[in-house]
Design a protein around this motif. Structure first.
Motif, PDB file in Angstrom:
ATOM      1  N   ASP A 118     -15.413 -20.209  19.306  1.00 15.25           N
ATOM      2  CA  ASP A 118     -14.419 -19.268  20.180  1.00 15.25           C
ATOM      3  C   ASP A 118     -15.273 -18.388  20.565  1.00 15.25           C
ATOM      4  O   ASP A 118     -15.854 -17.322  19.677  1.00 15.25           O
ATOM      5  N   ASP A 119     -15.385 -18.326  21.776  1.00 17.56           N
ATOM      6  CA  ASP A 119     -16.271 -17.875  22.401  1.00 17.56           C
ATOM      7  C   ASP A 119     -15.727 -16.068  22.514  1.00 17.56           C
ATOM      8  O   ASP A 119     -16.599 -14.578  21.801  1.00 17.56           O
ATOM      9  N   GLN A 120     -14.970 -15.604  22.084  1.00 16.31           N
ATOM     10  CA  GLN A 120     -14.513 -14.114  22.275  1.00 16.31           C
ATOM     11  C   GLN A 120     -14.393 -13.808  21.058  1.00 16.31           C
ATOM     12  O   GLN A 120     -14.800 -12.204  21.009  1.00 16.31           O
ATOM     13  N   PHE A 121     -13.843 -14.780  19.904  1.00 14.86           N
ATOM     14  CA  PHE A 121     -14.514 -13.660  18.425  1.00 14.86           C
ATOM     15  C   PHE A 121     -15.772 -13.822  18.067  1.00 14.86           C
ATOM     16  O   PHE A 121     -16.006 -13.105  18.121  1.00 14.86           O
ATOM     17  N   CYS A 122     -17.055 -14.659  18.568  1.00 13.37           N
ATOM     18  CA  CYS A 122     -18.859 -14.204  18.516  1.00 13.37           C
ATOM     19  C   CYS A 122     -18.866 -13.353  19.247  1.00 13.37           C
ATOM     20  O   CYS A 122     -19.039 -12.538  19.120  1.00 13.37           O
ATOM     21  N   ARG A 123     -18.296 -12.989  20.425  1.00 14.89           N
ATOM     22  CA  ARG A 123     -18.553 -11.739  21.430  1.00 14.89           C
ATOM     23  C   ARG A 123     -18.533 -10.414  20.623  1.00 14.89           C
ATOM     24  O   ARG A 123     -18.692  -9.827  20.435  1.00 14.89           O
ATOM     25  N   PHE A 124     -17.010 -10.610  20.096  1.00 15.64           N
ATOM     26  CA  PHE A 124     -16.836  -9.039  19.039  1.00 15.64           C
ATOM     27  C   PHE A 124     -17.445  -9.082  18.172  1.00 15.64           C
ATOM     28  O   PHE A 124     -17.586  -8.376  17.793  1.00 15.64           O
ATOM     29  N   SER A 158      -9.207 -13.167  12.157  1.00  9.29           N
ATOM     30  CA  SER A 158      -9.705 -14.777  12.313  1.00  9.29           C
ATOM     31  C   SER A 158      -8.860 -15.889  11.074  1.00  9.29           C
ATOM     32  O   SER A 158      -8.229 -17.056  11.731  1.00  9.29           O
TER      33      SER A 158
END
Length: 158
Positions: free
Chosen positions: A128-134, A151
């Motif tokens: 999940d790109d958004q999870f990683c970015r956060f 998550s």
């Protein structure tokens, strides 16, 4: 399996100081020692086991993520540490990119199911790109813990 089932809240390292793979592994294992999840006298053995596993193939799965892991008889239950490297670490990742997010897993040899479920959960959530970015933008342990809890909630409500 949820992050809360294996990530030790006291072993979250939002600002890893290490800049190479062996030093990052040592720093993450030390966080588990400091949290009381791993006995201090087994520190060197656990580090060696994780690095030996890395020799079989990098656990840098790409997109700035690595999941170093091992099984070790000194632990009674699966435990995990989370680290964020702002500068990135060369982890010989599959895509060649530096690693910014690290999830270290150490499990007892007689619990392979837990080990595999934890690896599966981490790899699924880190797609999940958004999870990683956060996660990469988190500078406090509490912020990272909140993201992991969110998550977990999303995983079981979707």
């Amino acid at each position: 399996m949820k992050f809360a089932d294996f990530v030790c809240k006291k072993a979250i390292c939002p600002k890893l100081a290490a800049t190479d793979k062996p030093a990052v592994v040592r720093e993450l294992v030390q966080s588990l020692v400091d949290a009381g999840e791993i006995k201090a006298e087994t520190f060197n053995d656990v580090v060696a086991a994780v690095l030996q596993r890395e020799e079989l193939g990098s656990t840098g799965i790409g997109r700035g993520v690595a999941v170093p892991h091992t099984k070790h008889a000194s632990v009674e239950k699966l435990c995990g540490a989370v680290g964020v490297s702002q500068g990135g670490v060369d982890f010989a990742s599959l895509d060649g990119d530096p690693v910014h997010l690290l999830f270290l897993l150490v499990s007892p040899p007689d619990r392979p199911g837990d080990h595999l479920r934890a690896l599966e959960n981490v790899s699924r959530q880190l797609r999940d790109d958004q999870f990683c970015r956060f996660l990469k933008q988190s500078y406090a342990s509490e912020d990272i813990w909140e993201l992991l809890e969110e998550s977990d909630r999303n995983q079981y409500t979707s």
